[in-house]
Design a protein around this motif. Structure first.
Motif, PDB file in Angstrom:
ATOM      1  N   ILE A   1      72.464  10.153  72.380  1.00 23.49           N
ATOM      2  CA  ILE A   1      71.117   9.580  71.635  1.00 23.49           C
ATOM      3  C   ILE A   1      69.790  10.157  72.149  1.00 23.49           C
ATOM      4  O   ILE A   1      69.736   9.808  73.465  1.00 23.49           O
ATOM      5  CB  ILE A   1      71.024   7.861  71.549  1.00 23.49           C
ATOM      6  CG1 ILE A   1      72.565   7.474  71.116  1.00 23.49           C
ATOM      7  CG2 ILE A   1      69.986   7.269  71.052  1.00 23.49           C
ATOM      8  CD1 ILE A   1      72.842   6.015  71.177  1.00 23.49           C
ATOM      9  N   LEU A   2      68.984  10.450  71.481  1.00 20.63           N
ATOM     10  CA  LEU A   2      67.828  11.055  71.764  1.00 20.63           C
ATOM     11  C   LEU A   2      66.919   9.717  72.478  1.00 20.63           C
ATOM     12  O   LEU A   2      66.390   8.807  71.322  1.00 20.63           O
ATOM     13  CB  LEU A   2      66.899  11.784  71.000  1.00 20.63           C
ATOM     14  CG  LEU A   2      65.463  12.418  71.221  1.00 20.63           C
ATOM     15  CD1 LEU A   2      65.681  13.075  72.459  1.00 20.63           C
ATOM     16  CD2 LEU A   2      64.942  13.135  70.065  1.00 20.63           C
ATOM     17  N   LEU A   3      66.378   9.532  73.421  1.00 19.41           N
ATOM     18  CA  LEU A   3      65.515   8.427  73.882  1.00 19.41           C
ATOM     19  C   LEU A   3      64.072   8.729  73.784  1.00 19.41           C
ATOM     20  O   LEU A   3      63.325   7.872  73.629  1.00 19.41           O
ATOM     21  CB  LEU A   3      66.078   8.342  75.654  1.00 19.41           C
ATOM     22  CG  LEU A   3      67.326   7.725  75.566  1.00 19.41           C
ATOM     23  CD1 LEU A   3      67.535   7.227  77.249  1.00 19.41           C
ATOM     24  CD2 LEU A   3      67.747   6.396  74.982  1.00 19.41           C
ATOM     25  N   LYS A   4      63.725   9.798  74.381  1.00 15.98           N
ATOM     26  CA  LYS A   4      62.260  10.402  74.551  1.00 15.98           C
ATOM     27  C   LYS A   4      61.995  11.538  74.616  1.00 15.98           C
ATOM     28  O   LYS A   4      62.747  12.354  75.022  1.00 15.98           O
ATOM     29  CB  LYS A   4      61.579   8.991  75.233  1.00 15.98           C
ATOM     30  CG  LYS A   4      61.856   9.506  76.783  1.00 15.98           C
ATOM     31  CD  LYS A   4      61.226   8.494  77.363  1.00 15.98           C
ATOM     32  CE  LYS A   4      59.926   8.343  77.606  1.00 15.98           C
ATOM     33  NZ  LYS A   4      59.089   7.757  78.733  1.00 15.98           N
ATOM     34  N   PHE A   5      60.708  11.960  74.210  1.00 16.71           N
ATOM     35  CA  PHE A   5      60.251  13.237  74.613  1.00 16.71           C
ATOM     36  C   PHE A   5      59.159  12.873  75.668  1.00 16.71           C
ATOM     37  O   PHE A   5      58.349  11.849  75.589  1.00 16.71           O
ATOM     38  CB  PHE A   5      59.407  14.016  73.412  1.00 16.71           C
ATOM     39  CG  PHE A   5      60.486  14.546  72.491  1.00 16.71           C
ATOM     40  CD1 PHE A   5      61.021  15.681  72.602  1.00 16.71           C
ATOM     41  CD2 PHE A   5      60.620  13.657  71.275  1.00 16.71           C
ATOM     42  CE1 PHE A   5      62.089  16.156  71.629  1.00 16.71           C
ATOM     43  CE2 PHE A   5      61.518  14.076  70.405  1.00 16.71           C
ATOM     44  CZ  PHE A   5      62.014  15.214  70.529  1.00 16.71           C
ATOM     45  N   CYS A   6      59.062  13.734  76.545  1.00 14.32           N
ATOM     46  CA  CYS A   6      57.816  13.482  77.581  1.00 14.32           C
ATOM     47  C   CYS A   6      56.892  14.546  77.750  1.00 14.32           C
ATOM     48  O   CYS A   6      57.472  15.750  78.084  1.00 14.32           O
ATOM     49  CB  CYS A   6      58.369  13.187  79.037  1.00 14.32           C
ATOM     50  SG  CYS A   6      59.403  11.969  79.193  1.00 14.32           S
ATOM     51  N   THR A   7      55.477  14.410  77.927  1.00 10.86           N
ATOM     52  CA  THR A   7      54.436  15.590  78.029  1.00 10.86           C
ATOM     53  C   THR A   7      53.768  15.128  79.224  1.00 10.86           C
ATOM     54  O   THR A   7      52.759  15.606  79.573  1.00 10.86           O
ATOM     55  CB  THR A   7      53.793  15.688  76.822  1.00 10.86           C
ATOM     56  OG1 THR A   7      53.164  14.514  76.227  1.00 10.86           O
ATOM     57  CG2 THR A   7      54.744  16.538  75.845  1.00 10.86           C
TER      58      THR A   7
END
Length: 226
Positions: free
Chosen positions: A72-78
């Motif tokens: 499950i994709l939780l988040k993208f971080c930049t």
């Protein structure tokens, strides 16, 4: 992964992200810069945590691995993020997969050094508490939103979150990744983009989304992802 011996670059990131508010000089003498190329794995679930990471530049994707092998994709971080909080404190295997979506730089600190000498430091514990509470808040917010609202509302929120001053967004993630994040399928996502376009709210040009009716888009947007 490449270890970069560049004190100037390391100090640049330490100053930029106020890392001395987390670690003292005695601990930072063990700090390294680790560089990961696009699509390279940074952390793999069920493996041992060798380094506690501070993500300082690039873009990463964090996914939770399920027992059936799916994720499950939780988040993208930049933005600045710490990786390995739970694993470091509880001395457990890595829980999530972390992948570099762009060329990425991280400050790496040996997990053993931190466990032996720093896990009872008040500054570090405050950082850990803030980090875990922010992650919990974001996960609860995003998961609840995906469960409650139809995709047209979720997609509108995603677009609103990324609108620039120029009135458009440039999608840096693939449609498959966006579909994962929004908890849907690629086909359903594509149909919903078409629905917004047919209503004259947006105009799609490959991965550039032009906002034609921002107020209507905001009305559809019930919440913002964190």
């Amino acid at each position: 992964m490449k270890k970069i011996s560049n004190d100037t670059l390391l100090n640049k990131y330490i100053v930029k992200h106020n890392v001395k508010n987390i670690f003292d000089d005695n601990t930072l003498k063990y700090a390294q810069i680790h560089y990961y190329e696009k699509n390279e794995d940074i952390l793999q679930a069920d493996c041992e945590l060798n380094y506690y990471y501070l993500f300082v530049d690039g873009k990463i994707k964090i996914s939770y691995l399920l027992e059936n092998g799916k994720s499950i994709l939780l988040k993208f971080c930049t933005d600045f993020e710490s990786l390995g909080d739970l694993e470091l404190l509880n001395d457990i295997p890595i829980r999530c997969n972390v992948e570099a979506i762009e060329n990425t730089y991280l400050i790496a600190l040996p997990a053993k050094i931190l466990r032996d000498s720093y896990c009872d430091n008040p500054k570090f514990l405050k950082h850990i508490i803030n980090s875990l509470s922010n992650k919990l808040d974001a996960t609860c917010n995003n998961s609840s939103y995906n469960l409650v609202y139809p995709l047209i509302n979720r997609l509108s929120s995603y677009i609103v979150e990324h609108i620039t001053d120029k009135g458009y967004i440039q999608l840096n993630s693939s449609f498959k990744e966006i579909a994962q994040f929004l908890g849907t399928t690629y086909r359903h996502l594509n149909r919903t983009f078409n629905t917004l376009e047919s209503k004259g709210i947006i105009k799609c040009d490959d991965k550039t989304i032009y906002i034609l009716q921002e107020e209507e888009l905001k009305k559809l947007s019930k919440n913002l992802y964190i």
